[in-house]
Design a protein around this motif. Structure first.
Motif, PDB file in Angstrom:
ATOM      1  N   ALA A  17       0.816  -1.271   0.067  1.00  0.00           N
ATOM      2  CA  ALA A  17       0.039  -0.073  -0.029  1.00  0.00           C
ATOM      3  C   ALA A  17       0.916   1.271  -0.084  1.00  0.00           C
ATOM      4  CB  ALA A  17      -0.968   0.038   1.281  1.00  0.00           C
ATOM      5  N   SER A  18       2.016   1.184   0.756  1.00  0.00           N
ATOM      6  CA  SER A  18       2.975   2.271   0.686  1.00  0.00           C
ATOM      7  C   SER A  18       3.512   2.610  -0.632  1.00  0.00           C
ATOM      8  CB  SER A  18       4.049   2.037   1.824  1.00  0.00           C
ATOM      9  OG  SER A  18       4.959   2.926   1.833  1.00  0.00           O
ATOM     10  N   LEU A  19       3.836   1.628  -1.226  1.00  0.00           N
ATOM     11  CA  LEU A  19       4.597   1.552  -2.546  1.00  0.00           C
ATOM     12  C   LEU A  19       3.311   2.418  -3.535  1.00  0.00           C
ATOM     13  CD1 LEU A  19       6.161  -1.680  -3.254  1.00  0.00           C
ATOM     14  CD2 LEU A  19       7.396   0.463  -2.848  1.00  0.00           C
ATOM     15  N   LEU A  20       2.208   2.259  -3.465  1.00  0.00           N
ATOM     16  CA  LEU A  20       1.130   2.405  -4.177  1.00  0.00           C
ATOM     17  C   LEU A  20       0.534   3.994  -3.627  1.00  0.00           C
ATOM     18  CD1 LEU A  20      -0.575  -0.887  -4.858  1.00  0.00           C
ATOM     19  CD2 LEU A  20       1.085   0.391  -6.430  1.00  0.00           C
ATOM     20  N   ARG A  33       4.537  -2.841 -12.237  1.00  0.00           N
ATOM     21  CA  ARG A  33       5.334  -3.411 -13.452  1.00  0.00           C
ATOM     22  C   ARG A  33       6.439  -2.330 -13.537  1.00  0.00           C
ATOM     23  NH1 ARG A  33       1.631  -2.779 -17.565  1.00  0.00           N
ATOM     24  NH2 ARG A  33       0.296  -4.001 -16.297  1.00  0.00           N
ATOM     25  N   ALA A  34       6.303  -1.091 -13.298  1.00  0.00           N
ATOM     26  CA  ALA A  34       7.295  -0.083 -13.556  1.00  0.00           C
ATOM     27  C   ALA A  34       8.365  -0.225 -12.452  1.00  0.00           C
ATOM     28  CB  ALA A  34       6.655   1.307 -13.375  1.00  0.00           C
ATOM     29  N   LEU A  35       8.007  -0.812 -11.299  1.00  0.00           N
ATOM     30  CA  LEU A  35       8.897  -0.955 -10.260  1.00  0.00           C
ATOM     31  C   LEU A  35       9.737  -2.013 -10.541  1.00  0.00           C
ATOM     32  CD1 LEU A  35       9.764  -0.473  -7.322  1.00  0.00           C
ATOM     33  CD2 LEU A  35       8.132  -2.267  -6.609  1.00  0.00           C
ATOM     34  N   VAL A  36       9.316  -2.912 -11.105  1.00  0.00           N
ATOM     35  CA  VAL A  36      10.312  -4.306 -11.546  1.00  0.00           C
ATOM     36  C   VAL A  36      11.089  -3.949 -12.690  1.00  0.00           C
ATOM     37  CG1 VAL A  36      10.152  -6.801 -11.980  1.00  0.00           C
ATOM     38  CG2 VAL A  36       8.518  -5.745 -10.427  1.00  0.00           C
ATOM     39  N   ALA A  37      10.246  -3.129 -13.585  1.00  0.00           N
ATOM     40  CA  ALA A  37      11.164  -2.989 -14.982  1.00  0.00           C
ATOM     41  C   ALA A  37      12.140  -2.032 -14.738  1.00  0.00           C
ATOM     42  CB  ALA A  37       9.893  -2.444 -16.053  1.00  0.00           C
ATOM     43  N   THR A  41      11.303   5.124 -17.446  1.00  0.00           N
ATOM     44  CA  THR A  41      10.334   6.131 -17.504  1.00  0.00           C
ATOM     45  C   THR A  41       9.963   6.850 -16.176  1.00  0.00           C
ATOM     46  OG1 THR A  41       8.978   4.211 -16.786  1.00  0.00           O
ATOM     47  CG2 THR A  41       8.882   4.317 -19.146  1.00  0.00           C
ATOM     48  N   PRO A  42       9.208   8.100 -16.458  1.00  0.00           N
ATOM     49  CA  PRO A  42       9.158   8.690 -15.044  1.00  0.00           C
ATOM     50  C   PRO A  42       8.572   7.797 -13.869  1.00  0.00           C
ATOM     51  CG  PRO A  42       8.549   9.721 -17.091  1.00  0.00           C
ATOM     52  CD  PRO A  42       8.775   8.647 -17.502  1.00  0.00           C
ATOM     53  N   LEU A  43       7.466   7.117 -14.406  1.00  0.00           N
ATOM     54  CA  LEU A  43       6.756   6.206 -13.348  1.00  0.00           C
ATOM     55  C   LEU A  43       7.693   5.339 -12.748  1.00  0.00           C
ATOM     56  CD1 LEU A  43       4.354   5.507 -11.886  1.00  0.00           C
ATOM     57  CD2 LEU A  43       3.597   3.808 -13.562  1.00  0.00           C
ATOM     58  N   SER A  44       8.841   4.491 -13.356  1.00  0.00           N
ATOM     59  CA  SER A  44       9.539   3.513 -13.071  1.00  0.00           C
ATOM     60  C   SER A  44      10.548   4.432 -12.032  1.00  0.00           C
ATOM     61  CB  SER A  44      10.300   3.108 -14.099  1.00  0.00           C
ATOM     62  OG  SER A  44      11.553   2.589 -13.982  1.00  0.00           O
ATOM     63  N   VAL A  45      11.032   5.754 -12.242  1.00  0.00           N
ATOM     64  CA  VAL A  45      12.017   6.332 -11.599  1.00  0.00           C
ATOM     65  C   VAL A  45      11.331   6.797 -10.102  1.00  0.00           C
ATOM     66  CG1 VAL A  45      13.241   8.501 -11.100  1.00  0.00           C
ATOM     67  CG2 VAL A  45      13.240   7.458 -13.267  1.00  0.00           C
ATOM     68  N   VAL A  46      10.027   7.163 -10.261  1.00  0.00           N
ATOM     69  CA  VAL A  46       9.136   7.518  -9.118  1.00  0.00           C
ATOM     70  C   VAL A  46       9.219   6.267  -8.010  1.00  0.00           C
ATOM     71  CG1 VAL A  46       6.877   7.729  -8.080  1.00  0.00           C
ATOM     72  CG2 VAL A  46       7.854   9.470  -9.941  1.00  0.00           C
ATOM     73  N   MET A  47       8.693   5.026  -8.574  1.00  0.00           N
ATOM     74  CA  MET A  47       8.669   3.794  -7.917  1.00  0.00           C
ATOM     75  C   MET A  47      10.061   3.529  -7.329  1.00  0.00           C
ATOM     76  SD  MET A  47       5.620   3.211  -7.945  1.00  0.00           S
ATOM     77  CE  MET A  47       5.787   1.464  -7.147  1.00  0.00           C
ATOM     78  N   GLN A  48      11.266   3.539  -8.209  1.00  0.00           N
ATOM     79  CA  GLN A  48      12.348   2.707  -7.744  1.00  0.00           C
ATOM     80  C   GLN A  48      13.154   3.738  -6.912  1.00  0.00           C
ATOM     81  OE1 GLN A  48      14.444   1.388 -11.327  1.00  0.00           O
ATOM     82  NE2 GLN A  48      13.670  -0.697 -10.741  1.00  0.00           N
ATOM     83  N   ILE A  50      11.934   6.784  -5.235  1.00  0.00           N
ATOM     84  CA  ILE A  50      11.207   7.526  -4.175  1.00  0.00           C
ATOM     85  C   ILE A  50      10.346   6.660  -3.414  1.00  0.00           C
ATOM     86  CG2 ILE A  50       9.492   9.239  -3.808  1.00  0.00           C
ATOM     87  CD1 ILE A  50      10.471  10.528  -6.412  1.00  0.00           C
ATOM     88  N   ARG A  51       9.625   5.716  -3.982  1.00  0.00           N
ATOM     89  CA  ARG A  51       8.679   5.273  -3.015  1.00  0.00           C
ATOM     90  C   ARG A  51       9.170   3.801  -2.395  1.00  0.00           C
ATOM     91  NH1 ARG A  51       2.860   5.217  -6.226  1.00  0.00           N
ATOM     92  NH2 ARG A  51       2.740   7.387  -6.628  1.00  0.00           N
ATOM     93  N   LEU A  52      10.045   3.363  -3.228  1.00  0.00           N
ATOM     94  CA  LEU A  52      10.682   2.060  -2.418  1.00  0.00           C
ATOM     95  C   LEU A  52      11.732   2.219  -1.426  1.00  0.00           C
ATOM     96  CD1 LEU A  52      10.921  -1.023  -2.872  1.00  0.00           C
ATOM     97  CD2 LEU A  52      12.702  -0.837  -4.250  1.00  0.00           C
ATOM     98  N   PRO A  53      12.416   3.159  -1.650  1.00  0.00           N
ATOM     99  CA  PRO A  53      13.212   3.387  -0.486  1.00  0.00           C
ATOM    100  C   PRO A  53      12.671   3.908   0.707  1.00  0.00           C
ATOM    101  CG  PRO A  53      13.916   4.981  -2.128  1.00  0.00           C
ATOM    102  CD  PRO A  53      13.053   3.839  -2.664  1.00  0.00           C
ATOM    103  N   ARG A  54      11.451   4.595   0.548  1.00  0.00           N
ATOM    104  CA  ARG A  54      10.527   5.399   1.429  1.00  0.00           C
ATOM    105  C   ARG A  54       9.960   4.236   2.192  1.00  0.00           C
ATOM    106  NH1 ARG A  54       6.615  10.394   1.236  1.00  0.00           N
ATOM    107  NH2 ARG A  54       5.602  10.346   3.395  1.00  0.00           N
ATOM    108  N   ALA A  55       9.175   3.235   1.468  1.00  0.00           N
ATOM    109  CA  ALA A  55       8.801   2.034   2.290  1.00  0.00           C
ATOM    110  C   ALA A  55       9.576   1.107   3.039  1.00  0.00           C
ATOM    111  CB  ALA A  55       8.047   1.306   1.215  1.00  0.00           C
ATOM    112  N   ILE A  56      10.859   0.854   2.515  1.00  0.00           N
ATOM    113  CA  ILE A  56      11.669   0.329   3.145  1.00  0.00           C
ATOM    114  C   ILE A  56      12.527   0.988   4.348  1.00  0.00           C
ATOM    115  CG2 ILE A  56      14.305  -0.697   2.782  1.00  0.00           C
ATOM    116  CD1 ILE A  56      13.757  -1.033  -0.039  1.00  0.00           C
TER     117      ILE A  56
END
Lengths: 326, 252
Positions: A17-20, A33-37, A41-48, A50-56
């Motif tokens: 939920a935090s990732l989303l 998909r953008a997180l894994v890929a 792309t901007p979405l992939s950068v955001v996911m990888q 910004i959001r992933l380190p924040r959740a971790i």
């Protein structure tokens, strides 16, 4: 083991939920998909980035605070012990503020966590010295108040003497505690210290169980009080110091989580350790989602939300303790 | 073979000796009662013997490393601390901590020791009760069971029967005596001289930090000793139901 599975599932769900959760709206499937890929792309950068380190970081900080709270409560045999409440977080924050203010943090990246760590070590040592081995509630809380006040005053002094109002404002916001705009650099900075702290704290389980019977009985069962104390001081300082260094002062996690989970582990201090680590991770993840969902246009601080939830629970706890003593 | 031997054990508080050059040894099969007025140094002696207090002189227990000591002697302190609302069975199982290998859970033999301790102290009906919600006397019995679960050759208990009702006081002393008859040894400090006279095989009488008398109950509880150390007169008789000792009047 049902509790472990439940808590793990809760942490996993909240992690997802935090990732989303966040500024950029995207449908969940595309976001994941953008997180894994990682295709740039901007979405992939955001996911990888910004959001992933924040959740971790939410998981790491929550686990550290929950674990440290459970260990301190077990050691002091007192449900009111908590790293934030007894001044450990405040002292760690002071250490961090000094590192920021003096510019040391810019010169040498490890200066911030090390300085926070030093503050935390000093506070835990002072607490153990002032509260004494038997850990009466009143001396503990009074010692905590004194150390919090001292750390607060010294932090204010640093701000007061700050030549630059913008730097001062930065520090004030930083101290409110937040996980916004953190990167993997923060994860790697905190992880070694936290891992060390977790390992030390988790190793105290059996000794904390024995302490249920008091210090004398525990010693006669082969518990080395000096070693336990050193392990606990270093473990708490290293976990909480690192958490404070990357996320600012976040209070009440270590108080509320063990309190809520204690009935589910049959009140055993050793079982409460891992349960509180998982519970703390879940709580910080949830609060960090709330921070982004409740007032998305204002930068609501995690530490503020935590305190708003935690303080009333703390009052309730004091009320209950008083009733039990009467 | 001895389970505990003390040689000139001395504990000082400042300059003043609280326990003054106490020597004795305890062998298997003995149920030793440690008696003496308040402040005679009973608790200090026991704690120093266990290595929980800095002391001069020799104690065979305090010379052992912590783990070996925990396998040799179980200790039930006078302050009956139960910090968390754990279940009675869990609390008693804490006595197995010295025997558990690192990181291991309770094994078959540990469960057996816990069950035996529960059976001995008659706590079958309390297994799943929260220890903090029991009465003071029930808590004392649970804590004795905890020490029994440690299954050591020597059990040292500081005023374990204080606050128990007469039936439980007698039952507990009979448990200690039975342990001694099984070839273990018990050192128990207590204030009830009548129970000490009936159930202990040997008494150690302390006064003002010194060991005043050491021997079978009739030799220790003499009118002279009782008057000098406790400041009371007493009635003593050998009856068909065993020895009867009853303090009567304060002499000073």
């Amino acid at each position: 083991m049902k509790l472990a599975a439940t808590l793990c599932a809760l942490v996993a769900a909240l992690f997802l939920a935090s990732l989303l959760t966040g500024w950029v709206a995207a449908n969940p499937a595309a976001a994941l998909r953008a997180l894994v890929a990682g295709d740039g792309t901007p979405l992939s950068v955001v996911m990888q980035d910004i959001r992933l380190p924040r959740a971790i970081l939410a998981v790491m900080v929550g686990a550290s605070l929950g674990l440290a709270g459970a260990a301190l409560q077990g050691y002091l045999r007192n449900p009111l012990a908590e790293p934030g409440l007894i001044g450990v977080s405040g002292a760690a924050a002071l250490g961090a503020v000094i590192a920021i203010q003096t510019g040391l943090a810019l010169v040498f990246p490890l200066a911030l966590p090390l300085s926070a760590l030093a503050g935390a070590v000093a506070a835990v040592l002072l607490i153990l010295m002032l509260a004494g081995p038997r850990g009466g509630s009143i001396t503990l809380i009074l010692a905590g108040i004194a150390i919090s006040a001292l750390a607060g005053a010294l932090t204010s002094l640093v701000l007061n003497l700050s030549p630059n109002p913008f730097a001062a404002a930065d520090i004030v916001f930083w101290m409110m505690g937040s996980l916004a705009d953190r990167s993997f650099q923060h994860v790697w900075l905190a992880l070694p210290f936290m891992a060390l702290g977790w390992a030390l704290l988790l190793s105290t389980g059996r000794a904390l169980d024995a302490l249920t019977l008091g210090e004398d009985a525990a010693r006669a069962m082969g518990v080395d009080p000096f070693r336990l104390r050193v392990t606990l001081v270093l473990g708490t300082a290293s976990a909480v110091g690192a958490a404070t260094a990357v996320a600012g002062a976040i209070g009440f996690v270590g108080l509320v989580v063990p309190h809520l989970l204690r009935p589910f582990v049959g009140a055993r201090p050793s079982q409460l350790l891992w349960a509180s680590a998982l519970g703390g991770a879940a709580m910080v993840l949830a609060a960090d989602i709330a921070v982004r969902e409740v007032l998305p246009e204002r930068d609501l601080k995690l530490g503020v939300v935590m305190a708003l939830v935690g303080a009333p629970l703390f009052l309730h706890l004091i009320y209950r303790t008083r009733r039990e003593m009467a | 073979m001895t389970l505990l031997s003390l040689n000139a054990l001395t504990v000082r508080r400042g300059e003043c000796p609280v326990v003054d050059a106490v020597s004795f040894s305890v062998s298997p099969g003995e149920c030793v009662g440690l008696i003496g007025p308040n402040g005679a140094g009973k608790t200090t002696l026991l704690r120093a013997a266990l290595g929980l207090l800095p002391h001069e002189g020799l104690s065979s227990l305090s010379a052992l490393p912590a783990r070996a000591r925990a396998a040799q002697a179980a200790w039930m302190p006078q302050s009956r601390e139960i910090a968390w609302p754990v279940e009675v069975e869990t609390l008693i199982a804490l006595g197995r901590i010295p025997h558990l290998p690192r990181g291991a859970r309770l094994r078959q033999e540990d469960r057996a020791a816990v069950d035996a301790a529960i059976a001995r102290m008659g706590l079958e009906g309390f297994r799943t009760r929260r220890a903090t919600e029991l009465s003071g006397g029930e808590q004392a019995r649970v804590l004795i069971a905890r020490a029994l679960a440690q299954a050591t050759p020597l059990l040292i208990a500081d005023e374990p029967i204080a606050g128990l009702d007469p039936a439980n006081q007698i039952a507990t002393m009979q448990v200690f005596r039975a342990l001694a008859e099984e070839g273990r040894a018990v050192i128990v400090s207590l204030h009830d001289l009548g129970l000490a006279a009936r159930h202990c095989t040997r008494l150690l009488m302390m006064g003002a930090g010194q060991l005043v008398a050491d021997g079978p109950p009739p030799e220790v509880l003499t009118p002279d000793n009782v008057a000098r150390v406790f400041g009371v007169t007493a009635f003593w008789a050998e009856t068909p139901q065993g020895p009867v000792f009853q303090p009567l009047e304060v002499t000073r």
